[in-house]
Motif scaffolding. Structure first.
Motif, PDB file in Angstrom:
ATOM      1  N   PRO A  85       0.792  -1.237   0.000  1.00  0.00           N
ATOM      2  CA  PRO A  85       0.000   0.000   0.000  1.00  0.00           C
ATOM      3  C   PRO A  85       0.817   1.276   0.000  1.00  0.00           C
ATOM      4  CG  PRO A  85      -0.043  -1.036   2.164  1.00  0.00           C
ATOM      5  CD  PRO A  85       0.609  -2.011   1.237  1.00  0.00           C
ATOM      6  N   GLU A  86       2.088   1.178   0.388  1.00  0.00           N
ATOM      7  CA  GLU A  86       2.926   2.382   0.444  1.00  0.00           C
ATOM      8  C   GLU A  86       3.511   2.749  -0.926  1.00  0.00           C
ATOM      9  OE1 GLU A  86       5.656  -1.068   0.685  1.00  0.00           O
ATOM     10  OE2 GLU A  86       3.681  -0.582   1.490  1.00  0.00           O
ATOM     11  N   VAL A  87       3.418   1.842  -1.889  1.00  0.00           N
ATOM     12  CA  VAL A  87       3.991   2.087  -3.221  1.00  0.00           C
ATOM     13  C   VAL A  87       2.962   2.813  -4.088  1.00  0.00           C
ATOM     14  CG1 VAL A  87       5.053   1.066  -5.263  1.00  0.00           C
ATOM     15  CG2 VAL A  87       5.418   0.019  -3.019  1.00  0.00           C
ATOM     16  N   LYS A  88       3.307   4.003  -4.544  1.00  0.00           N
ATOM     17  CA  LYS A  88       2.393   4.789  -5.359  1.00  0.00           C
ATOM     18  C   LYS A  88       2.250   4.209  -6.763  1.00  0.00           C
ATOM     19  CE  LYS A  88       3.460   9.225  -3.120  1.00  0.00           C
ATOM     20  NZ  LYS A  88       3.987  10.588  -3.363  1.00  0.00           N
ATOM     21  N   THR A  89       1.085   4.427  -7.361  1.00  0.00           N
ATOM     22  CA  THR A  89       0.919   4.066  -8.764  1.00  0.00           C
ATOM     23  C   THR A  89       1.736   5.039  -9.613  1.00  0.00           C
ATOM     24  OG1 THR A  89      -0.975   5.495  -9.206  1.00  0.00           O
ATOM     25  CG2 THR A  89      -1.443   3.314  -8.293  1.00  0.00           C
ATOM     26  N   LEU A  90       2.030   4.626 -10.834  1.00  0.00           N
ATOM     27  CA  LEU A  90       2.745   5.521 -11.740  1.00  0.00           C
ATOM     28  C   LEU A  90       1.904   6.756 -12.049  1.00  0.00           C
ATOM     29  CD1 LEU A  90       4.348   2.928 -14.179  1.00  0.00           C
ATOM     30  CD2 LEU A  90       5.399   4.057 -12.219  1.00  0.00           C
ATOM     31  N   ALA A  91       0.581   6.543 -12.157  1.00  0.00           N
ATOM     32  CA  ALA A  91      -0.308   7.677 -12.438  1.00  0.00           C
ATOM     33  C   ALA A  91      -0.248   8.711 -11.327  1.00  0.00           C
ATOM     34  CB  ALA A  91      -1.739   7.186 -12.629  1.00  0.00           C
ATOM     35  N   GLU A  92      -0.160   8.266 -10.079  1.00  0.00           N
ATOM     36  CA  GLU A  92      -0.042   9.192  -8.949  1.00  0.00           C
ATOM     37  C   GLU A  92       1.235  10.016  -9.046  1.00  0.00           C
ATOM     38  OE1 GLU A  92      -1.591   7.742  -4.837  1.00  0.00           O
ATOM     39  OE2 GLU A  92      -0.831   5.962  -5.853  1.00  0.00           O
ATOM     40  N   GLN A  93       2.229   9.479  -9.744  1.00  0.00           N
ATOM     41  CA  GLN A  93       3.517  10.163  -9.868  1.00  0.00           C
ATOM     42  C   GLN A  93       3.628  10.965 -11.171  1.00  0.00           C
ATOM     43  OE1 GLN A  93       6.932   7.649  -8.614  1.00  0.00           O
ATOM     44  NE2 GLN A  93       5.409   6.057  -8.221  1.00  0.00           N
ATOM     45  N   GLY A  94       2.500  11.118 -11.841  1.00  0.00           N
ATOM     46  CA  GLY A  94       2.491  11.919 -13.056  1.00  0.00           C
ATOM     47  C   GLY A  94       2.872  11.178 -14.314  1.00  0.00           C
ATOM     48  N   ILE A  95       2.925   9.848 -14.241  1.00  0.00           N
ATOM     49  CA  ILE A  95       3.276   9.014 -15.405  1.00  0.00           C
ATOM     50  C   ILE A  95       2.014   8.296 -15.859  1.00  0.00           C
ATOM     51  CG2 ILE A  95       4.720   7.134 -16.260  1.00  0.00           C
ATOM     52  CD1 ILE A  95       6.684   7.830 -13.949  1.00  0.00           C
ATOM     53  N   ALA A  96       1.449   8.757 -16.960  1.00  0.00           N
ATOM     54  CA  ALA A  96       0.152   8.243 -17.412  1.00  0.00           C
ATOM     55  C   ALA A  96       0.295   7.078 -18.383  1.00  0.00           C
ATOM     56  CB  ALA A  96      -0.635   9.374 -18.084  1.00  0.00           C
ATOM     57  N   ASN A  97      -0.810   6.316 -18.508  1.00  0.00           N
ATOM     58  CA  ASN A  97      -0.956   5.294 -19.553  1.00  0.00           C
ATOM     59  C   ASN A  97       0.023   4.127 -19.447  1.00  0.00           C
ATOM     60  OD1 ASN A  97      -3.022   6.887 -20.778  1.00  0.00           O
ATOM     61  ND2 ASN A  97      -1.425   8.148 -21.731  1.00  0.00           N
TER      62      ASN A  97
END
Length: 318
Positions: free
Chosen positions: A228-240
Motif C-alpha cells: 500500500p505504500e507504493v504509489k501508482t505511476l499515475a499518482e507520480q504523473g506518469i500516465a498510460n
C-alpha cells in the motif's frame, strides 16, 4: 426377505456409479514449469476446487513454446469440463500478435471459464539506486548520457510491453535488455547489471520484503493491497502505463454451457474461501473471479490493446 433382496440389489447397482464418481477427476493444465507463480496459483486453487466439485483436481505442467504446448494439450481434450487450461495473458491474448503462425486461436479453440487472479506489474530497481520513486527514476534517466537499461523476461512479455508504455509516456531513452525468463532478469537487477525491471507482484514481493529490490511504482490504476505504500505511476504523473498479467481458466471449445456454469460457480466459491484468499494475497496475487462473459471481453480487449502496441513498435518474437 423381499425388501432385503431389493435393497441389496439397489446397493449393488449403485456401487459402479459411486466408483465412477470417486474416480472422476479434473485436470488443470499449466503452461509453465512447476514452482513458478502460475503453478503456485493453480495448486492453491486446485486444492479447494476439488472440495467444491467433490472430486480430485490435479495440476499437470505442460510448459514450453510460450504456452502453445499447454494450449494444444487442452485443445485435444474432451469438451466435458474434465480438462482446463490455466494461463497468463501472454499465451491467451498476446501471442497472436507476436507470432505469424500460432497452433491455436484463443477465441476459436477455447471457452472462457473465469479469471483467477490479477497480477499488476511492479517497477523495481536495485536498492542502491538513488531514485526514491518512479518519477525520480525517470528524471534521472533524462539526465543520463547513456540509455537506461531495463530488463524484461523476454521479447513481447508483459514486462517488455510495460517498459514500452513507460517509454511512450515519458519519452525517456530506455534500452530493452530481454532475458529468458524473469529469474535471470531479477538476478541482474539485484546485481546492478541492469537498472530496472517491471515484474508481476507475486514474483517480486519476496525480494521487496527482504530489501533486495526497491519498489518505485505500480503500473495500475490503484495501489496494491500487499504494497500500500507504493504509489501508482499515475499518482507520480506518469500516465498510460497500466498492465495486468492476469491468470485465467479456459475449457476446450464446445464445452456445454451448463458445464461451464458449474465450473464457474465452483471457481467462485473456491476463490472466496478465506484460506485460499489469504494464501494468494500473501504472495501478491489478487483473487478476481469473473463470469465467462467478462473473461471473454477481457481477452478481446487485451488482444486489441497489446496487439496495437506490438504492431506500432514492430515487436516480433525471436
Amino acid at each position: 426377505m423381499i425388501r432385503r433382496t431389493l435393497l441389496a440389489a439397489a446397493l449393488c447397482a449403485a456401487l459402479p456409479l459411486a466408483a465412477h464418481a470417486q474416480a472422476k477427476s479434473t485436470r488443470i493444465v499449466v503452461s509453465f514449469p512447476p514452482g513458478g507463480p502460475v503453478d503456485f496459483v493453480a495448486r492453491v486453487l486446485a486444492e479447494q476446487l476439488g472440495k467444491e466439485l467433490g472430486h480430485m483436481v490435479i495440476v499437470d505442467n505442460k510448459a514450453g513454446a510460450n504456452g502453445a504446448i499447454g494450449a494444444g494439450e487442452v485443445m485435444r481434450s474432451k469438451a466435458d469440463g474434465s480438462t482446463l487450461w490455466i494461463t497468463s495473458v501472454g499465451a491467451a491474448a498476446i501471442n497472436a500478435s507476436l507470432y505469424e503462425k500460432l497452433p491455436y486461436d484463443t477465441l476459436r479453440d477455447f471457452t472462457p471459464v473465469s479469471v483467477v487472479v490479477n497480477n499488476v506489474e511492479l517497477l523495481v530497481v536495485n536498492p542502491a539506486d538513488p531514485a526514491r520513486d518512479a518519477a525520480e527514476f525517470v528524471a534521472n534517466a533524462r539526465k543520463s548520457r547513456n540509455p537506461v537499461t531495463m530488463a524484461s523476461s523476454g521479447i513481447g512479455s508483459i514486462p517488455h510491453l510495460a517498459m514500452e508504455q513507460l517509454k511512450d509516456s515519458t519519452k525517456v531513452d530506455l534500452l530493452h535488455v530481454p532475458y529468458k525468463g524473469a529469474a535471470p532478469a531479477i538476478t541482474d537487477v539485484m546485481g546492478g547489471q541492469v537498472s530496472g525491471f517491471f515484474g508481476d507482484v507475486p514474483g517480486l514481493i519476496t525480494f521487496v520484503r527482504s530489501g533486495k529490490l526497491k519498489p518505485i511504482g505500480i503500473a495500475s490504476t490503484r495501489r496494491h493491497p500487499a504494497l500500500p505504500e507504493v504509489k501508482t505511476l499515475a499518482e507520480q504523473g506518469i500516465a498510460n502505463v497500466d498492465t495486468n498479467n492476469w491468470y485465467a481458466l479456459f475449457a476446450p471449445a464446445k464445452t456445454p454451457a451448463t458445464t461451464v456454469t458449474a465450473l464457474n460457480d465452483a471457481v467462485r466459491r473456491a476463490l472466496s474461501e478465506p484460506g485460499v484468499k489469504a494464501k494468494l494475497m500473501d504472495v501478491g496475487a489478487e483473487p478476481a473471479p469473473s463470469t465467462p462473459a467478462e473473461l471473454a471481453a477481457l481477452v478481446k480487449r487485451d488482444m486489441d490493446k497489446w496487439g496495437k502496441l506490438i504492431q506500432d513498435k514492430k515487436i516480433k518474437a525471436e
